[in-house]
Design a protein around this motif. Structure first.
Motif, PDB file in Angstrom:
ATOM      1  N   ILE A 157       0.958  -1.170   0.086  1.00 54.97           N
ATOM      2  CA  ILE A 157      -0.114   0.054   0.090  1.00 54.97           C
ATOM      3  C   ILE A 157       0.942   1.322   0.002  1.00 54.97           C
ATOM      4  O   ILE A 157       0.576   2.115  -0.869  1.00 54.97           O
ATOM      5  CB  ILE A 157      -1.100   0.131   1.154  1.00 54.97           C
ATOM      6  N   ARG A 160       1.697   1.791  -3.679  1.00 53.21           N
ATOM      7  CA  ARG A 160       0.427   2.092  -4.341  1.00 53.21           C
ATOM      8  C   ARG A 160       0.019   3.499  -3.842  1.00 53.21           C
ATOM      9  O   ARG A 160      -0.140   4.285  -5.156  1.00 53.21           O
ATOM     10  CB  ARG A 160      -0.635   1.344  -4.192  1.00 53.21           C
ATOM     11  N   LEU A 161       0.098   4.216  -2.853  1.00 50.06           N
ATOM     12  CA  LEU A 161      -0.017   5.342  -2.595  1.00 50.06           C
ATOM     13  C   LEU A 161       0.895   6.194  -3.230  1.00 50.06           C
ATOM     14  O   LEU A 161       0.482   7.422  -3.541  1.00 50.06           O
ATOM     15  CB  LEU A 161       0.247   5.629  -0.977  1.00 50.06           C
ATOM     16  N   TRP A 195      -6.387  -1.597   6.284  1.00 52.52           N
ATOM     17  CA  TRP A 195      -6.932  -1.291   5.102  1.00 52.52           C
ATOM     18  C   TRP A 195      -6.511  -2.328   3.945  1.00 52.52           C
ATOM     19  O   TRP A 195      -7.218  -2.436   3.166  1.00 52.52           O
ATOM     20  CB  TRP A 195      -6.082   0.100   4.705  1.00 52.52           C
ATOM     21  N   ILE A 199      -9.775  -3.126   2.126  1.00 53.51           N
ATOM     22  CA  ILE A 199     -10.066  -2.323   1.206  1.00 53.51           C
ATOM     23  C   ILE A 199      -9.143  -2.590  -0.076  1.00 53.51           C
ATOM     24  O   ILE A 199      -9.142  -2.939  -1.251  1.00 53.51           O
ATOM     25  CB  ILE A 199     -10.271  -0.878   1.565  1.00 53.51           C
ATOM     26  N   CYS A 200      -7.780  -2.151   0.404  1.00 49.66           N
ATOM     27  CA  CYS A 200      -6.826  -2.243  -0.637  1.00 49.66           C
ATOM     28  C   CYS A 200      -6.118  -3.649  -0.776  1.00 49.66           C
ATOM     29  O   CYS A 200      -4.844  -3.988  -0.347  1.00 49.66           O
ATOM     30  CB  CYS A 200      -5.652  -1.137  -0.336  1.00 49.66           C
ATOM     31  N   PRO A 205      -7.963  -4.283  -5.800  1.00 51.85           N
ATOM     32  CA  PRO A 205      -8.454  -3.444  -4.541  1.00 51.85           C
ATOM     33  C   PRO A 205      -9.815  -2.744  -4.870  1.00 51.85           C
ATOM     34  O   PRO A 205     -10.042  -2.330  -6.103  1.00 51.85           O
ATOM     35  CB  PRO A 205      -7.142  -2.420  -4.573  1.00 51.85           C
ATOM     36  N   LYS A 206     -10.330  -2.180  -3.771  1.00 48.97           N
ATOM     37  CA  LYS A 206     -11.883  -1.697  -3.961  1.00 48.97           C
ATOM     38  C   LYS A 206     -11.559   0.002  -4.144  1.00 48.97           C
ATOM     39  O   LYS A 206     -11.928   0.608  -3.107  1.00 48.97           O
ATOM     40  CB  LYS A 206     -12.470  -1.839  -2.712  1.00 48.97           C
ATOM     41  N   CYS A 207     -10.977   0.224  -4.934  1.00 49.46           N
ATOM     42  CA  CYS A 207     -10.661   1.676  -5.064  1.00 49.46           C
ATOM     43  C   CYS A 207     -11.935   2.585  -4.954  1.00 49.46           C
ATOM     44  O   CYS A 207     -11.876   3.983  -4.709  1.00 49.46           O
ATOM     45  CB  CYS A 207      -9.738   1.972  -6.501  1.00 49.46           C
ATOM     46  N   CYS A 210     -12.682   3.487  -1.797  1.00 49.90           N
ATOM     47  CA  CYS A 210     -11.798   3.970  -0.834  1.00 49.90           C
ATOM     48  C   CYS A 210     -11.466   5.304  -0.370  1.00 49.90           C
ATOM     49  O   CYS A 210     -11.579   6.418  -1.006  1.00 49.90           O
ATOM     50  CB  CYS A 210     -10.461   3.708  -1.525  1.00 49.90           C
ATOM     51  N   ILE A 212      -9.171   6.948   0.810  1.00 49.17           N
ATOM     52  CA  ILE A 212      -7.879   7.594   0.940  1.00 49.17           C
ATOM     53  C   ILE A 212      -7.491   7.718  -0.677  1.00 49.17           C
ATOM     54  O   ILE A 212      -6.463   8.267  -1.040  1.00 49.17           O
ATOM     55  CB  ILE A 212      -6.763   6.922   1.663  1.00 49.17           C
ATOM     56  N   ARG A 213      -8.514   7.448  -1.529  1.00 49.35           N
ATOM     57  CA  ARG A 213      -8.190   7.523  -2.892  1.00 49.35           C
ATOM     58  C   ARG A 213      -7.707   9.027  -3.414  1.00 49.35           C
ATOM     59  O   ARG A 213      -6.843   8.933  -4.165  1.00 49.35           O
ATOM     60  CB  ARG A 213      -9.306   7.220  -3.839  1.00 49.35           C
ATOM     61  N   CYS A 216      -4.371   8.864  -3.259  1.00 54.51           N
ATOM     62  CA  CYS A 216      -3.535   7.734  -3.637  1.00 54.51           C
ATOM     63  C   CYS A 216      -3.146   7.877  -5.019  1.00 54.51           C
ATOM     64  O   CYS A 216      -3.920   8.242  -6.047  1.00 54.51           O
ATOM     65  CB  CYS A 216      -4.267   6.454  -3.368  1.00 54.51           C
ATOM     66  N   ARG A 218      -2.254   5.343  -6.800  1.00 58.57           N
ATOM     67  CA  ARG A 218      -2.559   4.059  -7.430  1.00 58.57           C
ATOM     68  C   ARG A 218      -1.596   3.498  -8.290  1.00 58.57           C
ATOM     69  O   ARG A 218      -1.864   3.009  -9.327  1.00 58.57           O
ATOM     70  CB  ARG A 218      -4.005   3.877  -8.097  1.00 58.57           C
ATOM     71  N   VAL A 221      -1.582  -0.557  -9.949  1.00 57.22           N
ATOM     72  CA  VAL A 221      -2.839  -0.750  -9.879  1.00 57.22           C
ATOM     73  C   VAL A 221      -3.354  -0.715 -11.362  1.00 57.22           C
ATOM     74  O   VAL A 221      -3.519   0.157 -11.974  1.00 57.22           O
ATOM     75  CB  VAL A 221      -4.100  -0.186  -9.077  1.00 57.22           C
TER      76      VAL A 221
HETATM   77  S1  SF4 Z   1      -7.365   4.115  -4.042  1.00 60.38           S
HETATM   78 FE1  SF4 Z   1      -7.106   1.985  -4.437  1.00 60.38          FE
HETATM   79  S2  SF4 Z   1      -4.918   1.598  -4.581  1.00 60.38           S
HETATM   80 FE2  SF4 Z   1      -5.334   3.447  -3.232  1.00 60.38          FE
HETATM   81  S3  SF4 Z   1      -5.283   2.877  -1.317  1.00 60.38           S
HETATM   82 FE3  SF4 Z   1      -7.287   2.885  -2.123  1.00 60.38          FE
HETATM   83  S4  SF4 Z   1      -7.933   0.914  -2.665  1.00 60.38           S
HETATM   84 FE4  SF4 Z   1      -5.422   1.093  -2.509  1.00 60.38          FE
END
Ligand code: SF4
Length: 225
Positions: A157, A160-161, A195, A199-200, A205-207, A210, A212-213, A216, A218, A221
């Protein structure tokens, strides 16, 4: 600190603020649960070693059963290696972990008077203990931050962030230690574990759900829900 690192820090702190709120009602990771249950430092150490490459839902019930009779290194070495391995099943690498746990318990008795040592350097001398385990025991069990506990969720994560860009967990820990304020070093792991578990996910992942999208990147992803 470079401007890039400063920007990563700002985003990471924003993520922490949101995740604190969003994870409040989620089931806690095993390390946090063990502390909440007032398990001994030795039990926290055992559970952390056993949790490597095994999901908490598998490890936790096994630990609860084991801890009915095992609270100290002496009580653990009273169990034969074969019997301990059977008790650890179906945790992954249960035979290897049984061997490490017994060796680690002998070292605690012989070198640390049966107590769990309180420094990173000492913890790393124990059989089966790496930085991930030592960081978790120091942080969750003793409130000391000598590093950041990096497991698969934290590594995945954080990358990904986009707050770091690393290939290995060791590099992830070093990079996170540069950008995260020290007061958040212990918190980063349980927040990202929760998380990651909810979620992630590693795959898809369940973007779309999410919280914190907005912070992020991503990164990496390609498929999400
Ligand atoms: S937006 Fe997607 S890739 Fe980013 S932390 Fe949330 S679930 Fe993970």
């Amino acid at each position: 600190m470079s401007s890039q690192e400063q920007s990563a820090r700002t985003r990471a702190v924003a993520v922490i603020r949101v995740l604190r709120r969003e994870t409040a009602a989620l089931p806690k990771p095993m390390g946090t649960t063990m502390v909440f249950e007032r398990r001994t430092l030795f039990q926290l150490l055992v559970a952390t070693i056993c949790s490597a490459q095994t999901r908490d839902v598998v490890t936790y019930p096994v630990m609860r059963r084991l801890f009915r009779t095992v609270r100290t290194p002496k009580e653990l070495i009273a169990i034969s290696e074969d019997a301990l391995a059977q008790q650890l099943y179906p945790i992954s690498y249960y035979r290897t972990k049984a061997k490490h746990l017994r060796a680690m318990s002998h070292m605690l008795i012989d070198q640390f008077d049966g107590q769990v040592p309180t420094t990173m350097a000492e913890l790393l001398t124990l059989s089966g203990v790496g930085r991930k385990t030592a960081n978790l025991v120091l942080g969750e069990g003793m409130g000391q931050s000598e590093g950041i506990c990096v497991d698969t969720h934290v590594h995945r994560i954080s990358n990904r962030l986009g707050v770091i860009r690393t290939k290995t967990r060791a590099a992830t820990e070093r990079a996170l230690m540069r950008i995260l304020p020290k007061k958040y070093w212990t918190l980063w792991n349980p927040l990202l574990v929760m998380w990651g578990q909810n979620i992630c996910a590693p795959i898809s992942p369940k973007c779309s759900q999410c919280a914190i999208r907005p912070w992020c990147a991503r990164r990496g992803v390609t498929v999400s829900r």
